[in-house]
Design an enzyme around this catalytic site. Sequence first.
Site, mmCIF file in Angstrom:
data_model
loop_
_atom_site.group_PDB
_atom_site.id
_atom_site.type_symbol
_atom_site.label_atom_id
_atom_site.label_comp_id
_atom_site.label_asym_id
_atom_site.label_seq_id
_atom_site.Cartn_x
_atom_site.Cartn_y
_atom_site.Cartn_z
ATOM 1 N N HIS A 1 -2.433 -4.354 -11.552
ATOM 2 C CA HIS A 1 -3.805 -4.656 -12.010
ATOM 3 C C HIS A 1 -4.543 -3.436 -12.556
ATOM 4 O O HIS A 1 -5.637 -3.558 -13.101
ATOM 5 C CB HIS A 1 -4.610 -5.360 -10.911
ATOM 6 C CG HIS A 1 -5.028 -4.503 -9.758
ATOM 7 N ND1 HIS A 1 -6.341 -4.189 -9.515
ATOM 8 C CD2 HIS A 1 -4.317 -3.902 -8.769
ATOM 9 C CE1 HIS A 1 -6.423 -3.450 -8.408
ATOM 10 N NE2 HIS A 1 -5.205 -3.258 -7.949
ATOM 11 N N THR B 1 9.687 -14.780 -0.710
ATOM 12 C CA THR B 1 9.946 -15.272 -2.069
ATOM 13 C C THR B 1 9.130 -14.454 -3.068
ATOM 14 O O THR B 1 7.934 -14.248 -2.882
ATOM 15 C CB THR B 1 9.581 -16.770 -2.176
ATOM 16 O OG1 THR B 1 10.402 -17.466 -1.247
ATOM 17 C CG2 THR B 1 9.817 -17.307 -3.585
ATOM 18 N N ASN C 1 -8.259 8.450 -8.338
ATOM 19 C CA ASN C 1 -8.952 7.217 -8.739
ATOM 20 C C ASN C 1 -10.447 7.407 -8.952
ATOM 21 O O ASN C 1 -11.067 6.662 -9.706
ATOM 22 C CB ASN C 1 -8.715 6.114 -7.708
ATOM 23 C CG ASN C 1 -8.913 6.591 -6.295
ATOM 24 O OD1 ASN C 1 -8.255 7.533 -5.848
ATOM 25 N ND2 ASN C 1 -9.820 5.968 -5.572
ATOM 26 N N CYS D 1 -12.944 0.393 -3.365
ATOM 27 C CA CYS D 1 -12.563 0.088 -1.989
ATOM 28 C C CYS D 1 -13.592 0.628 -1.008
ATOM 29 O O CYS D 1 -13.757 0.095 0.065
ATOM 30 C CB CYS D 1 -11.195 0.685 -1.667
ATOM 31 S SG CYS D 1 -10.073 0.642 -3.040
ATOM 32 N N SER E 1 0.797 -0.210 -9.420
ATOM 33 C CA SER E 1 0.129 -1.484 -9.126
ATOM 34 C C SER E 1 -0.323 -2.095 -10.444
ATOM 35 O O SER E 1 -1.048 -1.462 -11.218
ATOM 36 C CB SER E 1 -1.069 -1.217 -8.203
ATOM 37 O OG SER E 1 -1.728 -2.420 -7.916
HETATM 38 N N1 PLP Z 1 -3.772 4.237 -4.860
HETATM 39 C C1 PLP Z 1 -4.732 4.501 -5.755
HETATM 40 C C2 PLP Z 1 -4.829 5.863 -6.361
HETATM 41 C C3 PLP Z 1 -5.644 3.499 -6.122
HETATM 42 O O1 PLP Z 1 -6.605 3.763 -7.006
HETATM 43 C C4 PLP Z 1 -5.529 2.225 -5.523
HETATM 44 C C5 PLP Z 1 -6.513 1.161 -5.827
HETATM 45 O O2 PLP Z 1 -7.633 1.426 -6.187
HETATM 46 C C6 PLP Z 1 -4.489 2.012 -4.607
HETATM 47 C C7 PLP Z 1 -3.629 3.025 -4.305
HETATM 48 C C8 PLP Z 1 -4.287 0.671 -3.979
HETATM 49 O O3 PLP Z 1 -3.797 -0.235 -4.922
HETATM 50 P P1 PLP Z 1 -3.925 -1.815 -4.664
HETATM 51 O O4 PLP Z 1 -5.332 -2.164 -4.953
HETATM 52 O O5 PLP Z 1 -2.991 -2.448 -5.651
HETATM 53 O O6 PLP Z 1 -3.519 -2.039 -3.267
#
Ligand code: PLP
Length: 375
Positions: free
Chosen positions: A200, A236, A150, A323, A198
């Site tokens: 988004h 749900t 990421n 994050c 995921s």
């Molecule tokens: N794994 C990776 C490589 C990510 O980049 C991210 C989010 O930045 C996640 C997991 C976590 O995803 P989520 O934000 O949908 O919990």
Amino acid sequence: MIYFDNAATTKMCKEACEAMFPLLGELCGNPSSAHEAGQAAASALFIAHRDISSCLGCEPNEIFFTSCGSEGDTMALLSAAEYGTSQGKRHIISQKAEHHAVLNTLKALEKHGFEITLLDVDQYGMVSPENIARSIRTETALVTIMTANNEIGTIQPIAEIGKICRERNVLFHTDAVQAAGHIPLDVTALNCDMLTISAHKFHGPKGVGAVYIRRGVPVTPLIYGGGQERGKRGGTENLPAIVGMAAALKHCVSVMSERTEYISTLRDRLIDGISELPNAHLNGHPTIRLCGNVSFCFGDTEGERLVYLLNKKGICCSSASACSSGLSEPSHVMLAIGRSPELAKGSLRLSLSEYNTAEEIETVISEIRNIIYNL
Ligand code: PLP
């Protein structure tokens, strides 16, 4: 505003919005209800399972919908851990540049007596399949390696790692949260037993994800609830979001090659423009990287400061993963690829999407140049 933070999250595509819209109004049924509205909802859920599974090359009943990528990672890791325990296997292999969704779950498992091996990566963030092969033992329950990083965009040799795990009879999970929708993912070709996505991150809604768990691998639910998702993920279903995710993934897969070509051209120009600046060091693999990822360290310039100054110019980007930004600690990914703590603090990530333009790239290059020369 110029948005260059698509690794943090993306704008929803038209296809996802249109698919979701009726489910936010008239089509309000609960898939568990026996009446007509419920059956319409159940049918939308069935189609979403089918569409997501066909994008990943698996069966619909091997897909479990979750609330996010972090949940999918946790579900996969805890399932493997419980299965491993039942077989007397309590050793897990991963690598130092994983996302915290994996690393923190591994930390929790360590507290419960699991032995965790975190492998080094090379200067590009690449893990060595030979190193994985050497680290597997008879008590290894799981290998978990992300598909693409990421922060620096490096894409791992997932199919090769999966092959090694299969030959050695070890479960293999890949966190494909950054990769899904951007590179082809076929669970059979990748030899993986579990894979997380995921929505988004690929122009779907926030707060929804999915995990592929191969048939035959026992699933440990995180939420028991009322038996939804074949008893493996209670609660749900967030049907509008699930349907939006399926539409977004289908769309990404259908336009993947043209989109990749377009975004890679923007990315390469951005990398060339920034590389000319003094003290600019490209992070991640020079070629085996996500088409939308650009990551640099700048000498002794703090990444947080660059993000702040670019934001003042209307440019959104990040200094490490969203994050962990806000923390003053250098990013664990930068440290893992061998950046010094000082250089690691100067990381800047610009992550692109098809909604960016060549003009925006030139604007960003010129704004970064102004900032670097005037600091
Ligand atoms: N794994 C990776 C490589 C990510 O980049 C991210 C989010 O930045 C996640 C997991 C976590 O995803 P989520 O934000 O949908 O919990």
